[in-house]
Design an enzyme around this catalytic site. Structure first.
Site, PDB file in Angstrom:
ATOM      1  N   ARG A  24      38.008   9.149  27.227  1.00 29.79           N
ATOM      2  CA  ARG A  24      37.981   9.849  25.942  1.00 29.79           C
ATOM      3  C   ARG A  24      38.749  11.164  25.967  1.00 29.79           C
ATOM      4  NH1 ARG A  24      31.847  10.790  25.598  1.00 29.79           N
ATOM      5  NH2 ARG A  24      32.314  11.148  27.771  1.00 29.79           N
ATOM      6  N   GLN A  48      35.042  40.050  19.904  1.00 31.01           N
ATOM      7  CA  GLN A  48      36.111  39.478  19.084  1.00 31.01           C
ATOM      8  C   GLN A  48      36.802  38.375  19.863  1.00 31.01           C
ATOM      9  OE1 GLN A  48      38.694  42.404  17.231  1.00 31.01           O
ATOM     10  NE2 GLN A  48      40.445  41.049  17.512  1.00 31.01           N
ATOM     11  N   ASP A  49      37.026  37.237  19.219  1.00 32.24           N
ATOM     12  CA  ASP A  49      37.798  36.142  19.799  1.00 32.24           C
ATOM     13  C   ASP A  49      39.086  35.983  19.013  1.00 32.24           C
ATOM     14  OD1 ASP A  49      35.664  35.709  21.487  1.00 32.24           O
ATOM     15  OD2 ASP A  49      35.232  33.692  20.792  1.00 32.24           O
ATOM     16  N   ARG A  60      54.882  37.402  25.923  1.00 30.51           N
ATOM     17  CA  ARG A  60      54.040  38.368  25.213  1.00 30.51           C
ATOM     18  C   ARG A  60      53.537  39.400  26.213  1.00 30.51           C
ATOM     19  NH1 ARG A  60      52.048  36.203  20.032  1.00 30.51           N
ATOM     20  NH2 ARG A  60      52.756  34.046  19.835  1.00 30.51           N
ATOM     21  N   HIS A  63      50.781  44.326  27.561  1.00 35.55           N
ATOM     22  CA  HIS A  63      49.961  45.052  26.603  1.00 35.55           C
ATOM     23  C   HIS A  63      48.722  45.633  27.272  1.00 35.55           C
ATOM     24  CE1 HIS A  63      51.604  41.955  23.498  1.00 35.55           C
ATOM     25  NE2 HIS A  63      52.466  42.922  23.706  1.00 35.55           N
ATOM     26  N   LYS A  72      39.019  42.013  28.695  1.00 30.67           N
ATOM     27  CA  LYS A  72      39.151  40.739  27.992  1.00 30.67           C
ATOM     28  C   LYS A  72      39.053  39.563  28.936  1.00 30.67           C
ATOM     29  CE  LYS A  72      44.039  41.759  27.472  1.00 30.67           C
ATOM     30  NZ  LYS A  72      45.105  41.899  26.512  1.00 30.67           N
ATOM     31  N   HIS A 119      48.423  43.474  30.506  1.00 32.01           N
ATOM     32  CA  HIS A 119      48.388  42.018  30.522  1.00 32.01           C
ATOM     33  C   HIS A 119      49.584  41.461  29.760  1.00 32.01           C
ATOM     34  CE1 HIS A 119      47.063  38.133  28.643  1.00 32.01           C
ATOM     35  NE2 HIS A 119      46.949  37.884  29.933  1.00 32.01           N
ATOM     36  N   TYR A 132      41.614  34.582  23.695  1.00 31.41           N
ATOM     37  CA  TYR A 132      41.190  35.894  24.188  1.00 31.41           C
ATOM     38  C   TYR A 132      39.786  36.173  23.684  1.00 31.41           C
ATOM     39  CZ  TYR A 132      46.296  36.423  23.690  1.00 31.41           C
ATOM     40  OH  TYR A 132      47.643  36.241  23.701  1.00 31.41           O
ATOM     41  N   ASP A 168      57.578  44.241  21.827  1.00 35.10           N
ATOM     42  CA  ASP A 168      57.696  43.926  23.247  1.00 35.10           C
ATOM     43  C   ASP A 168      59.127  44.142  23.740  1.00 35.10           C
ATOM     44  OD1 ASP A 168      55.024  43.284  23.248  1.00 35.10           O
ATOM     45  OD2 ASP A 168      55.333  41.119  23.313  1.00 35.10           O
TER      46      ASP A 168
END
Length: 187
Positions: A24, A48-49, A60, A63, A72, A119, A132, A168
């Protein structure tokens, strides 16, 4: 689920599970409050997600947040990423240490990144979803970005960067960020 210390970054942990696969698909625990608590972290501190989707080569980061920082939990829920953590806490025994990980949907491993660490990640698959779980509500005024290609850091990104945000791309070097006091010095 098992927690393993990350020796290059004081206070960082890699949480690994064993996905149960059959015809499955698979089932896997991605968060366990008891395991998180067993390494001295408050499982209820996360407020927070968020999730990002990136195409292959998208980069990315790097940061982090000024002020009190931001801890995090990071996981690649779909695809595969090259994940980087740089310890920028001046009083940490692993100050300026780096750790690199390959996080993927195959393992569903979760990385805990302490506040004060930078990160970033690069998508290694055509689509990569990164989840995150953050311990403070996001405040854009506290965002700090450091150049992904800073020669002082010499991060071994596996692919050429195909795309990144203007923020960035235009980020200052670590030395410039420290000079401008973008990164708190009392960490």
């Amino acid at each position: 689920m098992k927690a393993t210390e990350v020796p290059e970054i004081d206070g960082a942990f890699l949480f690994t599970s064993t996905p149960h696969a059959d015809e499955r698909g698979f089932f896997c625990r991605t968060f366990d409050a008891d395991v998180v608590r067993s390494v001295g972290l408050d499982p209820y501190a996360f407020v927070q997600d968020s999730v990002s989707r990136s195409a292959r080569g998208v980069l990315r980061g790097l940061h982090l947040r000024s002020g009190a920082g931001e801890a995090k939990l990071v996981r690649c829920s779909y695809g595969k990423i090259f994940d980087v953590v740089v310890d920028l806490r001046p009083h940490s025994p692993t100050y300026r240490g780096q750790a690199h990980f390959e996080l993927s949907d195959e393992t569903q491993a979760t990385l805990y990144i302490p506040a004060g660490c930078a990160h970033g990640f690069q998508a290694l698959t055509e689509a990569a979803d990164t989840s995150y779980r953050i311990d403070r509500p996001h405040d854009p005024a506290e965002d700090v970005t450091i150049a992904f290609d800073d020669p002082e850091l010499a991060i071994p990104w596996p692919l050429p960067a195909t795309s990144m945000s203007p923020r960035d791309r235009e980020a200052p070097s670590l030395a410039e960020a420290l000079k401008q006091a973008l990164i708190r010095k009392e960490s």
